[in-house]
Motif scaffolding. Structure first.
Motif, short mmCIF file in Angstrom:
data_model
loop_
_atom_site.label_atom_id
_atom_site.label_comp_id
_atom_site.label_asym_id
_atom_site.label_seq_id
_atom_site.Cartn_x
_atom_site.Cartn_y
_atom_site.Cartn_z
N ASN A 58 -5.19 1.49 -12.34
CA ASN A 58 -5.70 2.26 -11.19
C ASN A 58 -5.53 1.49 -9.88
O ASN A 58 -5.29 2.09 -8.83
CB ASN A 58 -7.16 2.64 -11.38
N ALA A 59 -5.65 0.18 -9.93
CA ALA A 59 -5.45 -0.63 -8.73
C ALA A 59 -3.99 -0.59 -8.30
O ALA A 59 -3.68 -0.47 -7.10
CB ALA A 59 -5.90 -2.07 -8.98
N VAL A 60 -3.08 -0.67 -9.26
CA VAL A 60 -1.65 -0.59 -8.95
C VAL A 60 -1.33 0.78 -8.36
O VAL A 60 -0.59 0.88 -7.37
CB VAL A 60 -0.80 -0.87 -10.20
N ALA A 61 -1.91 1.83 -8.93
CA ALA A 61 -1.67 3.19 -8.42
C ALA A 61 -2.16 3.32 -6.98
O ALA A 61 -1.48 3.93 -6.14
CB ALA A 61 -2.34 4.22 -9.32
N LEU A 62 -3.32 2.75 -6.68
CA LEU A 62 -3.84 2.78 -5.30
C LEU A 62 -2.91 2.05 -4.35
O LEU A 62 -2.65 2.52 -3.23
CB LEU A 62 -5.23 2.14 -5.23
N LEU A 63 -2.42 0.89 -4.78
CA LEU A 63 -1.50 0.12 -3.95
C LEU A 63 -0.22 0.91 -3.69
O LEU A 63 0.28 0.95 -2.57
CB LEU A 63 -1.18 -1.22 -4.61
N MET A 64 0.31 1.54 -4.71
CA MET A 64 1.53 2.32 -4.55
C MET A 64 1.32 3.49 -3.59
O MET A 64 2.16 3.76 -2.73
CB MET A 64 2.03 2.83 -5.90
N ASP A 65 0.17 4.16 -3.69
CA ASP A 65 -0.13 5.26 -2.77
C ASP A 65 -0.21 4.76 -1.34
O ASP A 65 0.32 5.38 -0.42
CB ASP A 65 -1.45 5.94 -3.16
N GLU A 66 -0.88 3.64 -1.14
CA GLU A 66 -1.01 3.05 0.20
C GLU A 66 0.36 2.67 0.75
O GLU A 66 0.66 2.90 1.92
CB GLU A 66 -1.93 1.83 0.13
N ALA A 67 1.20 2.10 -0.11
CA ALA A 67 2.54 1.68 0.31
C ALA A 67 3.40 2.88 0.71
O ALA A 67 4.14 2.82 1.69
CB ALA A 67 3.22 0.88 -0.80
N ARG A 68 3.29 3.97 -0.03
CA ARG A 68 4.08 5.16 0.31
C ARG A 68 3.73 5.66 1.71
O ARG A 68 4.58 6.15 2.44
CB ARG A 68 3.83 6.26 -0.71
N ILE A 69 2.48 5.54 2.08
CA ILE A 69 2.02 5.99 3.40
C ILE A 69 2.44 5.01 4.49
O ILE A 69 3.01 5.38 5.50
CB ILE A 69 0.49 6.18 3.41
N LYS A 70 2.15 3.72 4.28
CA LYS A 70 2.33 2.71 5.33
C LYS A 70 3.77 2.23 5.51
O LYS A 70 4.12 1.75 6.57
CB LYS A 70 1.45 1.50 5.03
N LEU A 71 4.59 2.32 4.47
CA LEU A 71 5.93 1.73 4.54
C LEU A 71 7.04 2.74 4.79
O LEU A 71 8.20 2.37 4.92
CB LEU A 71 6.24 0.96 3.24
N ASP A 72 6.71 4.01 4.86
CA ASP A 72 7.72 5.05 5.05
C ASP A 72 7.81 5.42 6.52
O ASP A 72 6.78 5.66 7.16
CB ASP A 72 7.34 6.28 4.22
N PRO A 73 8.98 5.47 7.10
CA PRO A 73 10.32 5.22 6.56
C PRO A 73 10.75 3.78 6.79
O PRO A 73 10.03 2.99 7.40
CB PRO A 73 11.18 6.18 7.39
N PHE A 74 11.98 3.46 6.34
CA PHE A 74 12.57 2.18 6.67
C PHE A 74 12.73 2.09 8.19
O PHE A 74 12.66 3.10 8.89
CB PHE A 74 13.95 2.02 6.00
N GLU A 75 12.99 0.91 8.69
CA GLU A 75 13.08 0.67 10.12
C GLU A 75 14.11 1.57 10.81
O GLU A 75 13.92 2.00 11.95
CB GLU A 75 13.42 -0.80 10.36
N ASP A 76 15.19 1.90 10.11
CA ASP A 76 16.24 2.74 10.72
C ASP A 76 15.98 4.25 10.55
O ASP A 76 16.81 5.07 10.92
CB ASP A 76 17.62 2.38 10.18
N GLY A 77 14.84 4.61 9.99
CA GLY A 77 14.49 6.01 9.80
C GLY A 77 14.82 6.57 8.44
O GLY A 77 14.45 7.71 8.12
N THR A 78 15.50 5.82 7.60
CA THR A 78 15.83 6.26 6.23
C THR A 78 14.52 6.44 5.45
O THR A 78 13.68 5.53 5.44
CB THR A 78 16.73 5.24 5.51
N PRO A 79 14.36 7.57 4.78
CA PRO A 79 13.13 7.79 3.99
C PRO A 79 12.98 6.75 2.87
O PRO A 79 13.97 6.39 2.22
CB PRO A 79 13.30 9.19 3.40
N LEU A 80 11.78 6.32 2.65
CA LEU A 80 11.49 5.35 1.60
C LEU A 80 11.91 5.91 0.23
O LEU A 80 12.38 5.16 -0.62
CB LEU A 80 9.99 5.04 1.59
N ALA A 81 11.77 7.20 0.03
CA ALA A 81 12.13 7.82 -1.25
C ALA A 81 13.58 7.57 -1.63
O ALA A 81 13.92 7.52 -2.82
CB ALA A 81 11.84 9.32 -1.20
#
Length: 85
Positions: A58-81
């Motif tokens: 559950n802690a890993v899942a929370l971290l992944m959810d937070e990362a999807r929000i905070k790290l998207d997109p890459f610096e050049d605008g490319t989607p994290l997905a």
């Protein structure tokens, strides 16, 4: 990590010039970084690192959810997905 400590986790976002990217760090109740999701803008990769022997799912899942929000997109605008395919 004990489940009682799970409730005290927090997150912080940190840039890293040497690795050319941005990370979301999971911090425990003792102010130790226990895990990180790092987005490398140069290579367009995303990496999970654990700094403890084990972490509740559950802690890993929370971290992944937070990362999807905070790290998207890459610096050049490319989607994290795009890096997760």
């Amino acid at each position: 990590m004990r489940m009682s400590e799970f409730k005290l986790l927090r997150f912080q976002t940190a840039s890293d010039i040497q690795r050319d990217g941005l990370g979301v760090e999971m911090i425990d109740a003792h102010d130790h970084v226990v895990a990180e999701v790092f987005r490398c803008d140069r290579e367009k990769t995303v990496q999970l690192s654990l700094f403890v022997e084990s972490l509740p799912f559950n802690a890993v899942a929370l971290l992944m959810d937070e990362a999807r929000i905070k790290l998207d997109p890459f610096e050049d605008g490319t989607p994290l997905a795009d890096a997760l395919d």
